[in-house]
Design a protein around this motif. Structure first.
Motif, PDB file in Angstrom:
ATOM      1  N   ILE A  70     -58.765  31.096 -12.955  1.00  0.00           N
ATOM      2  CA  ILE A  70     -58.968  29.871 -13.735  1.00  0.00           C
ATOM      3  C   ILE A  70     -60.240  29.162 -13.293  1.00  0.00           C
ATOM      4  O   ILE A  70     -61.042  28.700 -14.124  1.00  0.00           O
ATOM      5  N   GLU A  96     -58.918  31.989 -19.837  1.00  0.00           N
ATOM      6  CA  GLU A  96     -58.341  30.721 -19.370  1.00  0.00           C
ATOM      7  C   GLU A  96     -57.167  30.293 -20.249  1.00  0.00           C
ATOM      8  O   GLU A  96     -56.129  29.835 -19.743  1.00  0.00           O
ATOM      9  N   GLU A  97     -57.298  30.455 -21.560  1.00  0.00           N
ATOM     10  CA  GLU A  97     -56.221  30.059 -22.469  1.00  0.00           C
ATOM     11  C   GLU A  97     -54.964  30.895 -22.233  1.00  0.00           C
ATOM     12  O   GLU A  97     -53.848  30.377 -22.237  1.00  0.00           O
ATOM     13  N   SER A 143     -53.173  29.803 -19.164  1.00  0.00           N
ATOM     14  CA  SER A 143     -52.623  28.454 -19.276  1.00  0.00           C
ATOM     15  C   SER A 143     -51.279  28.449 -19.996  1.00  0.00           C
ATOM     16  O   SER A 143     -50.607  27.418 -20.055  1.00  0.00           O
TER      17      SER A 143
END
Length: 263
Positions: free
Chosen positions: A131, A185-186, A189
Protein backbone atom coordinates in the motif's frame (compact mmCIF):
# COMPACT_ATOMS: atom_id res chain seq x y z
CA UNK A 1 -14.19 -23.74 2.84
CA UNK A 2 -11.66 -25.43 0.57
CA UNK A 3 -10.52 -23.80 -2.63
CA UNK A 4 -8.21 -25.08 -5.29
CA UNK A 5 -6.45 -21.76 -5.49
CA UNK A 6 -4.63 -22.90 -8.59
CA UNK A 7 -3.83 -16.23 -10.47
CA UNK A 8 -10.86 -1.16 -14.57
CA UNK A 9 -11.96 -0.15 -11.92
CA UNK A 10 -14.93 2.11 -12.10
CA UNK A 11 -13.41 4.56 -9.64
CA UNK A 12 -10.19 4.69 -11.67
CA UNK A 13 -11.85 5.83 -14.89
CA UNK A 14 -11.01 2.61 -16.72
CA UNK A 15 -13.13 1.96 -19.80
CA UNK A 16 -13.68 -1.79 -19.59
CA UNK A 17 -15.38 -3.36 -22.57
CA UNK A 18 -16.51 -6.96 -22.86
CA UNK A 19 -16.59 -8.88 -26.18
CA UNK A 20 -18.54 -12.04 -27.07
CA UNK A 21 -17.26 -15.26 -25.39
CA UNK A 22 -17.15 -18.09 -28.00
CA UNK A 23 -20.42 -18.72 -29.88
CA UNK A 24 -22.56 -18.83 -26.76
CA UNK A 25 -21.03 -16.71 -23.96
CA UNK A 26 -19.64 -13.22 -23.42
CA UNK A 27 -15.86 -13.19 -23.59
CA UNK A 28 -14.23 -14.09 -20.29
CA UNK A 29 -11.58 -11.56 -19.31
CA UNK A 30 -7.98 -12.64 -19.28
CA UNK A 31 -4.58 -11.10 -18.87
CA UNK A 32 -2.56 -9.93 -21.83
CA UNK A 33 0.88 -8.41 -21.90
CA UNK A 34 -0.54 -5.34 -23.60
CA UNK A 35 -1.97 -2.52 -21.44
CA UNK A 36 -4.93 -3.58 -19.32
CA UNK A 37 -7.35 -0.98 -20.57
CA UNK A 38 -10.28 -3.41 -20.60
CA UNK A 39 -11.14 -6.45 -18.58
CA UNK A 40 -12.33 -8.09 -21.79
CA UNK A 41 -8.75 -8.12 -23.14
CA UNK A 42 -7.15 -9.93 -20.21
CA UNK A 43 -5.34 -13.14 -21.25
CA UNK A 44 -7.49 -13.29 -24.36
CA UNK A 45 -5.16 -15.76 -26.07
CA UNK A 46 -6.04 -18.53 -23.57
CA UNK A 47 -9.74 -18.51 -24.42
CA UNK A 48 -11.20 -20.82 -27.09
CA UNK A 49 -11.82 -19.05 -30.40
CA UNK A 50 -15.33 -18.89 -31.87
CA UNK A 51 -15.99 -21.63 -34.44
CA UNK A 52 -16.02 -19.96 -37.84
CA UNK A 53 -15.84 -21.30 -41.39
CA UNK A 54 -12.35 -21.17 -42.93
CA UNK A 55 -11.78 -18.13 -45.10
CA UNK A 56 -9.83 -18.06 -48.35
CA UNK A 57 -7.88 -14.97 -47.33
CA UNK A 58 -6.24 -15.24 -43.93
CA UNK A 59 -6.33 -11.72 -42.50
CA UNK A 60 -5.21 -12.71 -38.99
CA UNK A 61 -2.16 -10.99 -37.55
CA UNK A 62 1.16 -12.83 -38.06
CA UNK A 63 2.81 -14.88 -35.36
CA UNK A 64 1.25 -14.81 -31.93
CA UNK A 65 -0.32 -11.37 -32.23
CA UNK A 66 -3.72 -11.07 -30.57
CA UNK A 67 -6.40 -9.97 -33.05
CA UNK A 68 -8.22 -6.75 -32.30
CA UNK A 69 -11.60 -7.50 -30.67
CA UNK A 70 -14.72 -6.76 -32.68
CA UNK A 71 -17.31 -4.15 -31.67
CA UNK A 72 -19.14 -4.77 -28.40
CA UNK A 73 -22.25 -6.81 -29.03
CA UNK A 74 -21.18 -7.95 -32.49
CA UNK A 75 -22.82 -11.24 -33.50
CA UNK A 76 -20.31 -14.03 -34.23
CA UNK A 77 -20.74 -16.09 -37.40
CA UNK A 78 -23.32 -18.83 -37.07
CA UNK A 79 -21.99 -22.35 -36.54
CA UNK A 80 -23.42 -25.48 -38.07
CA UNK A 81 -25.37 -27.89 -35.82
CA UNK A 82 -22.35 -30.23 -35.69
CA UNK A 83 -20.06 -27.37 -34.74
CA UNK A 84 -22.46 -26.12 -32.06
CA UNK A 85 -22.41 -29.54 -30.42
CA UNK A 86 -18.64 -29.27 -30.02
CA UNK A 87 -18.71 -25.84 -28.41
CA UNK A 88 -19.14 -26.01 -24.65
CA UNK A 89 -19.36 -23.13 -22.18
CA UNK A 90 -16.06 -22.04 -20.73
CA UNK A 91 -15.33 -21.74 -17.05
CA UNK A 92 -12.43 -21.23 -14.68
CA UNK A 93 -9.45 -23.46 -15.42
CA UNK A 94 -6.56 -24.43 -13.20
CA UNK A 95 -3.82 -22.88 -15.31
CA UNK A 96 -3.10 -20.15 -12.80
CA UNK A 97 -1.97 -22.29 -9.88
CA UNK A 98 -2.79 -20.69 -6.54
CA UNK A 99 -3.94 -17.52 -8.28
CA UNK A 100 -6.80 -19.20 -10.09
CA UNK A 101 -10.23 -18.97 -8.42
CA UNK A 102 -12.16 -22.20 -7.86
CA UNK A 103 -15.36 -21.68 -5.87
CA UNK A 104 -17.40 -24.65 -4.73
CA UNK A 105 -21.00 -23.39 -4.38
CA UNK A 106 -21.83 -26.33 -2.10
CA UNK A 107 -19.19 -25.45 0.49
CA UNK A 108 -19.80 -22.93 3.30
CA UNK A 109 -18.76 -19.42 2.35
CA UNK A 110 -15.53 -18.18 3.92
CA UNK A 111 -15.60 -15.30 6.36
CA UNK A 112 -15.09 -11.89 4.78
CA UNK A 113 -12.69 -9.91 6.95
CA UNK A 114 -11.98 -6.18 6.92
CA UNK A 115 -9.96 -5.88 10.14
CA UNK A 116 -6.27 -5.81 9.20
CA UNK A 117 -5.47 -6.30 12.88
CA UNK A 118 -6.53 -9.94 12.50
CA UNK A 119 -3.75 -10.60 10.00
CA UNK A 120 -0.55 -12.33 11.12
CA UNK A 121 2.22 -9.77 11.53
CA UNK A 122 4.17 -10.87 8.41
CA UNK A 123 1.02 -10.62 6.27
CA UNK A 124 0.08 -7.23 7.72
CA UNK A 125 3.59 -5.91 7.11
CA UNK A 126 3.65 -6.99 3.47
CA UNK A 127 0.14 -5.58 2.93
CA UNK A 128 1.20 -2.24 4.39
CA UNK A 129 4.43 -2.13 2.38
CA UNK A 130 2.56 -2.69 -0.88
CA UNK A 131 0.00 0.00 0.00
CA UNK A 132 2.80 2.40 0.88
CA UNK A 133 4.50 1.75 -2.46
CA UNK A 134 1.23 2.33 -4.32
CA UNK A 135 0.57 5.61 -2.55
CA UNK A 136 4.07 6.86 -3.42
CA UNK A 137 3.24 6.81 -7.13
CA UNK A 138 6.66 5.27 -7.85
CA UNK A 139 6.25 1.75 -9.23
CA UNK A 140 9.95 1.06 -8.64
CA UNK A 141 9.14 0.82 -4.94
CA UNK A 142 7.41 -2.49 -5.68
CA UNK A 143 10.66 -4.07 -6.91
CA UNK A 144 12.03 -5.25 -3.54
CA UNK A 145 8.58 -6.56 -2.59
CA UNK A 146 8.22 -8.58 -5.80
CA UNK A 147 11.56 -10.26 -5.27
CA UNK A 148 13.26 -12.45 -7.83
CA UNK A 149 13.92 -16.04 -8.82
CA UNK A 150 11.65 -18.80 -7.59
CA UNK A 151 10.26 -16.55 -4.85
CA UNK A 152 9.24 -13.76 -7.26
CA UNK A 153 5.62 -12.62 -7.15
CA UNK A 154 3.52 -14.13 -9.94
CA UNK A 155 2.44 -11.25 -12.18
CA UNK A 156 0.82 -13.21 -15.00
CA UNK A 157 -0.96 -16.53 -15.46
CA UNK A 158 1.63 -17.25 -18.12
CA UNK A 159 5.38 -16.73 -17.99
CA UNK A 160 6.72 -13.22 -18.41
CA UNK A 161 9.99 -12.25 -19.99
CA UNK A 162 12.28 -9.49 -18.92
CA UNK A 163 12.01 -7.05 -16.03
CA UNK A 164 8.90 -7.38 -13.81
CA UNK A 165 8.54 -3.63 -13.29
CA UNK A 166 8.68 -3.06 -17.03
CA UNK A 167 6.01 -5.73 -17.38
CA UNK A 168 3.75 -3.98 -14.85
CA UNK A 169 4.23 -0.66 -16.64
CA UNK A 170 3.11 -2.41 -19.82
CA UNK A 171 -0.15 -3.40 -18.12
CA UNK A 172 -0.84 0.18 -17.13
CA UNK A 173 -2.71 2.66 -19.29
CA UNK A 174 -0.07 5.30 -18.56
CA UNK A 175 3.65 5.08 -19.16
CA UNK A 176 4.73 5.28 -15.51
CA UNK A 177 2.59 2.46 -14.13
CA UNK A 178 0.46 4.65 -11.90
CA UNK A 179 -2.80 3.18 -13.16
CA UNK A 180 -1.70 -0.31 -12.16
CA UNK A 181 -0.60 1.06 -8.76
CA UNK A 182 -4.11 2.47 -8.32
CA UNK A 183 -5.66 -0.90 -9.15
CA UNK A 184 -3.36 -2.67 -6.72
CA UNK A 185 -4.17 -0.22 -3.92
CA UNK A 186 -7.92 -0.50 -4.57
CA UNK A 187 -7.77 -4.30 -4.48
CA UNK A 188 -5.86 -4.30 -1.18
CA UNK A 189 -8.34 -1.83 0.31
CA UNK A 190 -11.19 -4.33 -0.06
CA UNK A 191 -12.06 -7.07 2.41
CA UNK A 192 -10.06 -10.29 2.34
CA UNK A 193 -10.50 -14.02 2.92
CA UNK A 194 -8.30 -16.59 4.65
CA UNK A 195 -8.46 -19.76 2.57
CA UNK A 196 -7.08 -23.32 2.61
CA UNK A 197 -6.21 -22.98 6.28
CA UNK A 198 -3.74 -25.56 7.52
CA UNK A 199 -2.66 -26.65 4.03
CA UNK A 200 0.45 -25.80 1.98
CA UNK A 201 -1.82 -23.57 -0.13
CA UNK A 202 -2.95 -21.43 2.83
CA UNK A 203 -3.36 -17.83 1.73
CA UNK A 204 -4.80 -14.44 2.55
CA UNK A 205 -6.45 -13.16 -0.63
CA UNK A 206 -7.76 -9.72 -1.65
CA UNK A 207 -10.41 -8.91 -2.73
CA UNK A 208 -12.76 -11.37 -1.05
CA UNK A 209 -14.78 -11.72 -4.30
CA UNK A 210 -12.06 -14.20 -5.32
CA UNK A 211 -13.60 -16.78 -2.98
CA UNK A 212 -17.35 -16.04 -3.16
CA UNK A 213 -19.90 -17.00 -5.82
CA UNK A 214 -20.72 -13.71 -7.50
CA UNK A 215 -24.43 -14.48 -7.69
CA UNK A 216 -24.51 -14.67 -3.88
CA UNK A 217 -23.17 -11.17 -3.27
CA UNK A 218 -25.61 -8.92 -1.44
CA UNK A 219 -26.34 -5.30 -2.38
CA UNK A 220 -23.64 -3.88 -0.10
CA UNK A 221 -21.04 -6.29 -1.48
CA UNK A 222 -21.94 -5.42 -5.05
CA UNK A 223 -21.28 -1.76 -4.28
CA UNK A 224 -17.83 -2.78 -3.05
CA UNK A 225 -17.28 -4.84 -6.18
CA UNK A 226 -18.24 -1.91 -8.43
CA UNK A 227 -15.36 0.09 -6.94
CA UNK A 228 -13.08 -2.32 -8.80
CA UNK A 229 -15.03 -3.42 -11.91
CA UNK A 230 -18.03 -2.19 -13.88
CA UNK A 231 -21.54 -3.60 -13.75
CA UNK A 232 -21.02 -5.01 -17.25
CA UNK A 233 -17.89 -6.83 -16.08
CA UNK A 234 -19.86 -8.21 -13.15
CA UNK A 235 -22.55 -9.66 -15.43
CA UNK A 236 -19.96 -11.31 -17.66
CA UNK A 237 -18.01 -12.72 -14.75
CA UNK A 238 -21.21 -14.21 -13.30
CA UNK A 239 -21.71 -16.12 -16.53
CA UNK A 240 -18.08 -17.15 -16.50
CA UNK A 241 -18.47 -18.41 -12.94
CA UNK A 242 -15.89 -16.49 -10.91
CA UNK A 243 -14.27 -13.15 -10.14
CA UNK A 244 -11.30 -12.98 -12.50
CA UNK A 245 -10.11 -9.38 -12.27
CA UNK A 246 -6.96 -8.45 -10.33
CA UNK A 247 -6.34 -10.22 -7.03
CA UNK A 248 -3.50 -10.42 -4.52
CA UNK A 249 -2.33 -13.40 -2.47
CA UNK A 250 -0.01 -13.30 0.54
CA UNK A 251 1.17 -16.37 2.45
CA UNK A 252 1.00 -16.56 6.27
CA UNK A 253 4.79 -16.03 6.25
CA UNK A 254 4.35 -12.71 4.44
CA UNK A 255 5.42 -13.71 0.94
CA UNK A 256 3.60 -11.79 -1.79
CA UNK A 257 2.57 -14.76 -3.94
CA UNK A 258 0.62 -13.23 -6.82
CA UNK A 259 -0.91 -10.13 -8.36
CA UNK A 260 -2.73 -11.30 -11.48
CA UNK A 261 -5.91 -11.03 -13.50
CA UNK A 262 -7.48 -13.53 -15.84
CA UNK A 263 -8.76 -17.08 -15.69
Amino acid sequence: MNFSTSGQPRGLALSIQLAAFCAAFPLAPCLAISPAYALSEIKREDLPSPVTPPAEDDMSPPGNAVPTPGPLGATPPAASPDEREQVEPGGPTDDGGMANPQVDPDEPLPEVVYDLGKLPEPVRRMHDLIIEACKSGDIEKLRPLIGQGDAMTQLSLSEIEGDPITFLKGLSGDTEGQEILAILEEVLSAGYVHIDVGTPQELYVWPYFFALPLDKLDARQRVELFKIVTAGDYDSMKQFGAYIFYRVGITPEGQWTFFVAGD
